[in-house]
Design a protein around this motif. Structure first.
Motif, PDB file in Angstrom:
ATOM      1  N   ASP A   1       2.137   0.904  -9.914  1.00 34.05           N
ATOM      2  CA  ASP A   1       1.151   0.749 -10.305  1.00 34.05           C
ATOM      3  C   ASP A   1       0.114   0.889  -9.268  1.00 34.05           C
ATOM      4  O   ASP A   1      -0.339  -0.606  -9.153  1.00 34.05           O
ATOM      5  CB  ASP A   1       0.056   0.906 -11.313  1.00 34.05           C
ATOM      6  CG  ASP A   1      -0.604   1.060 -11.480  1.00 34.05           C
ATOM      7  OD1 ASP A   1      -1.818   2.165 -11.480  1.00 34.05           O
ATOM      8  OD2 ASP A   1      -2.051   1.131 -12.906  1.00 34.05           O
TER       9      ASP A   1
ATOM     10  N   GLU B   1      -2.870   0.574  -8.464  1.00 37.04           N
ATOM     11  CA  GLU B   1      -4.141  -0.044  -8.967  1.00 37.04           C
ATOM     12  C   GLU B   1      -4.088  -1.599  -9.533  1.00 37.04           C
ATOM     13  O   GLU B   1      -5.444  -2.282  -9.303  1.00 37.04           O
ATOM     14  CB  GLU B   1      -4.386   0.799  -9.594  1.00 37.04           C
ATOM     15  CG  GLU B   1      -6.536   0.574 -10.322  1.00 37.04           C
ATOM     16  CD  GLU B   1      -6.588   1.771 -11.359  1.00 37.04           C
ATOM     17  OE1 GLU B   1      -8.010   1.548 -11.944  1.00 37.04           O
ATOM     18  OE2 GLU B   1      -6.075   1.917 -11.931  1.00 37.04           O
TER      19      GLU B   1
ATOM     20  N   ASP C   1      -6.113  -7.075 -10.624  1.00 37.76           N
ATOM     21  CA  ASP C   1      -6.282  -6.447 -12.081  1.00 37.76           C
ATOM     22  C   ASP C   1      -5.679  -7.671 -11.859  1.00 37.76           C
ATOM     23  O   ASP C   1      -6.870  -8.406 -13.049  1.00 37.76           O
ATOM     24  CB  ASP C   1      -5.266  -5.897 -12.562  1.00 37.76           C
ATOM     25  CG  ASP C   1      -5.574  -4.002 -12.987  1.00 37.76           C
ATOM     26  OD1 ASP C   1      -6.311  -4.181 -12.369  1.00 37.76           O
ATOM     27  OD2 ASP C   1      -4.561  -3.754 -12.917  1.00 37.76           O
TER      28      ASP C   1
ATOM     29  N   ARG D   1     -12.132  -1.392  -4.720  1.00 39.10           N
ATOM     30  CA  ARG D   1     -11.255  -1.164  -5.288  1.00 39.10           C
ATOM     31  C   ARG D   1     -11.716   0.743  -6.270  1.00 39.10           C
ATOM     32  O   ARG D   1     -10.886   1.580  -5.489  1.00 39.10           O
ATOM     33  CB  ARG D   1     -11.359  -1.265  -6.744  1.00 39.10           C
ATOM     34  CG  ARG D   1     -10.375  -0.876  -8.138  1.00 39.10           C
ATOM     35  CD  ARG D   1     -10.529  -1.392  -9.226  1.00 39.10           C
ATOM     36  NE  ARG D   1      -9.910  -0.949 -10.654  1.00 39.10           N
ATOM     37  CZ  ARG D   1     -10.759  -0.117 -10.900  1.00 39.10           C
ATOM     38  NH1 ARG D   1     -12.347   0.435 -11.015  1.00 39.10           N
ATOM     39  NH2 ARG D   1     -10.255   0.480 -12.267  1.00 39.10           N
ATOM     40  N   GLU D   2     -13.222   0.931  -5.642  1.00 40.31           N
ATOM     41  CA  GLU D   2     -13.437   1.656  -5.744  1.00 40.31           C
ATOM     42  C   GLU D   2     -13.110   3.314  -4.933  1.00 40.31           C
ATOM     43  O   GLU D   2     -12.350   4.501  -4.976  1.00 40.31           O
ATOM     44  CB  GLU D   2     -15.212   2.565  -6.124  1.00 40.31           C
ATOM     45  CG  GLU D   2     -15.438   1.493  -7.660  1.00 40.31           C
ATOM     46  CD  GLU D   2     -15.126   2.701  -8.681  1.00 40.31           C
ATOM     47  OE1 GLU D   2     -14.908   3.334  -8.791  1.00 40.31           O
ATOM     48  OE2 GLU D   2     -14.611   1.569  -9.257  1.00 40.31           O
TER      49      GLU D   2
ATOM     50  N   LEU E   1      -9.424   4.162  -5.357  1.00 38.34           N
ATOM     51  CA  LEU E   1      -8.726   4.960  -6.386  1.00 38.34           C
ATOM     52  C   LEU E   1      -9.407   6.584  -5.307  1.00 38.34           C
ATOM     53  O   LEU E   1      -8.667   7.199  -5.680  1.00 38.34           O
ATOM     54  CB  LEU E   1      -9.404   4.483  -7.326  1.00 38.34           C
ATOM     55  CG  LEU E   1      -9.429   3.786  -7.866  1.00 38.34           C
ATOM     56  CD1 LEU E   1      -9.868   3.037  -9.000  1.00 38.34           C
ATOM     57  CD2 LEU E   1      -7.636   2.840  -8.669  1.00 38.34           C
ATOM     58  N   SER E   2     -10.695   6.891  -4.413  1.00 31.07           N
ATOM     59  CA  SER E   2     -10.201   7.551  -4.545  1.00 31.07           C
ATOM     60  C   SER E   2     -10.228   8.356  -3.392  1.00 31.07           C
ATOM     61  O   SER E   2      -9.884   9.318  -3.885  1.00 31.07           O
ATOM     62  CB  SER E   2     -12.373   7.477  -3.527  1.00 31.07           C
ATOM     63  OG  SER E   2     -13.828   7.180  -4.586  1.00 31.07           O
TER      64      SER E   2
ATOM     65  N   LEU F   1      -6.655   7.368  -3.663  1.00 30.12           N
ATOM     66  CA  LEU F   1      -5.588   8.523  -3.734  1.00 30.12           C
ATOM     67  C   LEU F   1      -6.143   9.493  -5.198  1.00 30.12           C
ATOM     68  O   LEU F   1      -4.964  10.077  -4.780  1.00 30.12           O
ATOM     69  CB  LEU F   1      -4.704   7.196  -5.075  1.00 30.12           C
ATOM     70  CG  LEU F   1      -4.635   5.602  -4.930  1.00 30.12           C
ATOM     71  CD1 LEU F   1      -3.992   4.799  -5.720  1.00 30.12           C
ATOM     72  CD2 LEU F   1      -2.975   6.141  -4.286  1.00 30.12           C
ATOM     73  N   SER F   2      -7.387   9.668  -5.281  1.00 37.15           N
ATOM     74  CA  SER F   2      -7.392  10.686  -5.838  1.00 37.15           C
ATOM     75  C   SER F   2      -7.296  11.869  -4.961  1.00 37.15           C
ATOM     76  O   SER F   2      -6.553  13.170  -5.416  1.00 37.15           O
ATOM     77  CB  SER F   2      -8.844  11.016  -7.075  1.00 37.15           C
ATOM     78  OG  SER F   2      -8.943  11.970  -7.479  1.00 37.15           O
TER      79      SER F   2
END
Length: 364
Positions: free
Chosen positions: A326, A328, A332, A346-347, A350-351, A353-354
């Motif tokens: 994972d 992401e 954590d 992080r944002e 994730l963007s 990855l999306s």
């Protein structure tokens, strides 16, 4: 028993002969064979871990081959709820507490591997040298204040004794009489630096005098001697005279047969002749000789043990290999509350990855 920190405590010699009957621990045949099995399991796990690291299936790995006697012997001396804090090479301590796929998951990059250790009263491994020693003393002090009579055993290498954390932890433990057992695995080398470049003291065990605790020097290739001195140390910590807990420093004189890690080349700084001399003191062959001589082990049982550990290690490798990563999760565990800059990263991550999925890791 009173020990001289300049003398080496031994129960077995290199041939597996008992040299000190008075020091021989009172252990059942089942326990002795169990110790041997766990030593064999630790060695086999070590060999397989190096192999799969070469295949790119786990990250950098620290081999513990040669140090099984110190690790297994000392851990067998503990109660199940005594805490173990280790550096990164003491795989044998984890084996005794039940080696499963969770441990291998850590080396594959999954934080769940560290989390699984807590249920076994094993603190997550420590990469920064000696940083875990003050933590161990703090945990031991907490046990003392709570009155739960747990001992805390902290493993580290000879190189750690050059760090300030070692001296601060020893001083605090000595002043506050914490139930801590400091277990130094002196394998002669801190990566490429020999032990004589680490200290001007005659031994590491003698350093205990400066902190008001007992120092013991033990043959780390002898599992029975390591068991005996650790058992006495944890009893001193847990059930002391006059109601006072006392810490102990144990120096286990041992050797690592292989490289410091899979990123190291030991042939650059040590001679093959030195390694061969130490291999003649191999804790596995020494303990096997003792068990065979005393009628506790034969070819049939030995073959059964080997087959069992091979199946066990193969099974946990297969199980750990099925765990999905994972990406992401890298954000954590460093902070309880993520700082704004890392939250921004992080944002953005994730963007990406999306938008791109797995191809995000292949883009320049």
């Amino acid at each position: 028993m009173d020990y001289d920190p300049d003398e080496l405590v031994r129960v077995l010699d290199e041939e597996g002969q008992v040299v000190d009957e008075a020091a021989m621990p009172d252990l059942s045949d089942e326990t002795l064979v169990g110790m041997y099995r766990d030593m064999r399991l630790t060695r086999h796990f070590d060999q397989r871990a190096i192999n799969i690291q070469r295949q790119g299936r786990i990250g950098t790995f620290a081999s513990g081959a040669g140090q099984e006697g110190a690790q297994i012997g000392s851990t067998y001396a503990l109660a199940p709820d005594d805490w173990i804090l280790y550096q990164y090479r003491e795989h044998g301590a984890v084996v005794v507490r039940d080696l499963d796929a969770g441990y291998l998951e850590y080396w594959m990059g999954h934080e769940s591997g560290n989390a699984s250790l807590a249920d076994k009263h094993v603190f997550p491994l420590n990469i920064a040298i000696a940083d875990h020693l003050p933590h161990a003393v703090g945990m031991a002090w907490a046990s003392k204040l709570k009155g739960d009579e747990r001992a805390t055993v902290v493993h580290f290498g000879d190189g750690a004794t050059s760090e300030g954390d070692f001296h601060e932890a020893m001083n605090f433990a000595g002043v506050f009489d914490t139930p801590t057992v400091f277990f130094c695995n002196n394998n002669g080398w801190a990566i490429s630096h020999p032990v004589e470049n680490q200290t001007a003291s005659d031994t590491i065990a003698v350093k205990a005098d400066a902190y008001g605790m007992e120092g013991i020097r033990v043959d780390g290739m002898d599992p029975l001697a390591c068991y005996a001195v650790t058992k006495e140390a944890v009893e001193r910590a847990r059930d002391p005279d006059e109601g006072e807990t006392r810490p102990t420093l144990i120096e286990a004189v041992t050797y690592r047969f292989g490289a410091h890690t899979t990123a190291d080349d030991p042939t650059v700084y040590r001679d093959d002749e030195e390694v061969e001399v130490w291999k003649e003191r191999d804790p596995l062959t020494r303990f096997e000789a003792f068990l065979r001589r005393t009628g506790r082990l034969d070819d049939e049982l030995d073959a059964e043990i080997q087959a069992d550990i091979e199946d066990h290690v193969a099974a946990i490798i297969d199980e750990a290999s099925e765990k999905e990563a994972d990406p992401e999760s890298m954000f954590d565990y460093a902070y309880a509350d993520l700082p704004p800059e890392l939250e921004r990263q992080r944002e953005g991550f994730l963007s990406m990855l999306s938008a791109y999925g797995d191809e995000a890791f292949l883009r320049e």
